[in-house]
Scaffold this motif. Sequence first.
Motif, mmCIF file in Angstrom:
data_model
loop_
_atom_site.group_PDB
_atom_site.id
_atom_site.type_symbol
_atom_site.label_atom_id
_atom_site.label_comp_id
_atom_site.label_asym_id
_atom_site.label_seq_id
_atom_site.Cartn_x
_atom_site.Cartn_y
_atom_site.Cartn_z
ATOM 1 N N LYS A 64 0.805 -1.229 0.000
ATOM 2 C CA LYS A 64 0.000 0.000 0.000
ATOM 3 C C LYS A 64 0.834 1.274 0.000
ATOM 4 O O LYS A 64 0.414 2.292 -0.521
ATOM 5 N N GLN A 65 2.016 1.235 0.592
ATOM 6 C CA GLN A 65 2.781 2.460 0.755
ATOM 7 C C GLN A 65 4.149 2.440 0.090
ATOM 8 O O GLN A 65 4.780 3.476 -0.034
ATOM 9 N N ILE A 66 4.619 1.295 -0.331
ATOM 10 C CA ILE A 66 5.966 1.193 -0.883
ATOM 11 C C ILE A 66 5.907 1.169 -2.404
ATOM 12 O O ILE A 66 5.057 0.495 -2.993
ATOM 13 N N ARG A 67 6.795 1.922 -3.023
ATOM 14 C CA ARG A 67 6.903 1.938 -4.479
ATOM 15 C C ARG A 67 8.333 1.571 -4.866
ATOM 16 O O ARG A 67 9.275 1.932 -4.180
ATOM 17 N N THR A 68 8.462 0.847 -5.972
ATOM 18 C CA THR A 68 9.791 0.569 -6.510
ATOM 19 C C THR A 68 9.953 1.327 -7.815
ATOM 20 O O THR A 68 8.971 1.644 -8.494
ATOM 21 N N PHE A 69 11.201 1.606 -8.154
ATOM 22 C CA PHE A 69 11.527 2.357 -9.364
ATOM 23 C C PHE A 69 12.613 1.625 -10.129
ATOM 24 O O PHE A 69 13.512 1.031 -9.541
ATOM 25 N N GLN A 70 12.508 1.695 -11.439
ATOM 26 C CA GLN A 70 13.512 1.066 -12.287
ATOM 27 C C GLN A 70 13.505 1.777 -13.629
ATOM 28 O O GLN A 70 12.464 2.232 -14.114
ATOM 29 N N LEU A 71 14.673 1.865 -14.235
ATOM 30 C CA LEU A 71 14.772 2.423 -15.572
ATOM 31 C C LEU A 71 13.917 1.588 -16.514
ATOM 32 O O LEU A 71 13.949 0.365 -16.458
ATOM 33 N N ASN A 72 13.138 2.236 -17.364
ATOM 34 C CA ASN A 72 12.248 1.541 -18.293
ATOM 35 C C ASN A 72 12.986 1.246 -19.588
ATOM 36 O O ASN A 72 13.021 2.066 -20.499
ATOM 37 N N MET A 73 13.571 0.067 -19.680
ATOM 38 C CA MET A 73 14.367 -0.278 -20.852
ATOM 39 C C MET A 73 13.512 -0.626 -22.068
ATOM 40 O O MET A 73 14.035 -0.936 -23.122
#
Length: 93
Positions: A64-73
Amino acid sequence: MDPLEKIFGKTAQMTVLKNLIENQNEPTYLSGIAEETGLSNSSVSRVITPLIESGVVLEKPLGKQIRTFQLNMESEAAKLIVDFHNKINQLLD
């Protein structure tokens, strides 16, 4: 000084983007980016938003509160940025 910083200057957005490029195969958290770059969580949050909106960075919720981020290849823009980063490092390093 990093080759990208020599050309574009050191900004929070460039710092976050460089971190995501260097860790492009691994999703990370906002707090992880902040810790690795020395930026505050609020700075990372502020500068990552336009990267997400442009499609260069993927945001995935984890709970609910955590987001992950990654370069969109999958993004052509992200591919060009990574290619530019690699080439400029070869030229100026």
